[in-house]
Design a protein around this motif. Structure first.
Motif, PDB file in Angstrom:
ATOM      1  N   ALA A  46       0.835  -1.202   0.000  1.00 26.40           N
ATOM      2  CA  ALA A  46       0.000   0.000   0.000  1.00 26.40           C
ATOM      3  C   ALA A  46       0.872   1.256   0.000  1.00 26.40           C
ATOM      4  O   ALA A  46       0.586   2.222  -0.716  1.00 26.40           O
ATOM      5  N   LYS A  47       1.942   1.249   0.777  1.00 27.48           N
ATOM      6  CA  LYS A  47       2.856   2.403   0.824  1.00 27.48           C
ATOM      7  C   LYS A  47       3.522   2.623  -0.522  1.00 27.48           C
ATOM      8  O   LYS A  47       3.596   3.753  -1.013  1.00 27.48           O
ATOM      9  N   ARG A  49       2.390   1.687  -3.456  1.00 24.52           N
ATOM     10  CA  ARG A  49       1.369   2.103  -4.413  1.00 24.52           C
ATOM     11  C   ARG A  49       1.045   3.586  -4.260  1.00 24.52           C
ATOM     12  O   ARG A  49       0.919   4.316  -5.246  1.00 24.52           O
ATOM     13  N   VAL A  50       0.932   4.049  -3.015  1.00 21.48           N
ATOM     14  CA  VAL A  50       0.666   5.474  -2.771  1.00 21.48           C
ATOM     15  C   VAL A  50       1.829   6.320  -3.260  1.00 21.48           C
ATOM     16  O   VAL A  50       1.628   7.357  -3.886  1.00 21.48           O
ATOM     17  N   ASP A  51       3.066   5.897  -2.998  1.00 23.44           N
ATOM     18  CA  ASP A  51       4.231   6.637  -3.467  1.00 23.44           C
ATOM     19  C   ASP A  51       4.272   6.706  -4.988  1.00 23.44           C
ATOM     20  O   ASP A  51       4.624   7.743  -5.563  1.00 23.44           O
ATOM     21  N   GLU A  53       1.677   6.557  -7.072  1.00 24.70           N
ATOM     22  CA  GLU A  53       0.583   7.366  -7.592  1.00 24.70           C
ATOM     23  C   GLU A  53       0.771   8.849  -7.314  1.00 24.70           C
ATOM     24  O   GLU A  53       0.346   9.689  -8.109  1.00 24.70           O
ATOM     25  N   LEU A  54       1.393   9.204  -6.191  1.00 22.88           N
ATOM     26  CA  LEU A  54       1.571  10.613  -5.870  1.00 22.88           C
ATOM     27  C   LEU A  54       2.760  11.234  -6.579  1.00 22.88           C
ATOM     28  O   LEU A  54       2.793  12.441  -6.776  1.00 22.88           O
TER      29      LEU A  54
END
Length: 125
Positions: A46-47, A49-51, A53-54
């Motif tokens: 999850a971490k 994936r967030v990195d 996408e941002l």
């Protein structure tokens, strides 16, 4: 985190060993280990994936500056009141600029206007 200190955790583990028993304890320990591994993998994915996408510019943000706990309203008001910046100079109105260009007076016949003051009509009331 949960509010359990080290000694309480040791007591809970000893009681769990007696309640679960030596036959089932390895099975439950293995299940707990796999649960912790799956949770850790889930958080890592999850971490990442967030990195992704941002984007990379999100990593440059200094989050400590955005922490609301660091703001003290008393300090903000004190700084605003003690600010020694020069006062802003008033700008001339559009009518005054147009009057200068047309060479006509800005005040009407009964109005008295001193430099730096608002016009005052001495014939009113």
């Amino acid at each position: 985190m949960i509010g359990i200190n080290g000694w309480e955790l040791v007591v809970i583990l000893v009681i769990a060993m007696f309640v679960i028993g030596p036959e089932r304890l390895p099975v439950y320990a293995e299940q707990l280990g796999s649960l912790v591994r799956r949770g850790r993998d889930l958080l890592q994915s999850a971490k990442s994936r967030v990195d992704d996408e941002l984007g990379p510019e999100f990593n440059d943000v200094d989050w400590s500056k955005l922490d609301p706990r660091q703001y003290d309203p008393r300090k903000i008001v004190r700084d605003a009141l003690l600010d020694d910046s020069p006062p802003s100079t008033p700008t001339r109105s559009a009518a005054a600029r147009a009057a200068e260009q047309d060479d006509r007076p800005t005040a009407s016949a009964g109005m008295v206007a001193e430099p730096g003051k608002a016009p005052y009509d001495d014939e009113a009331t």
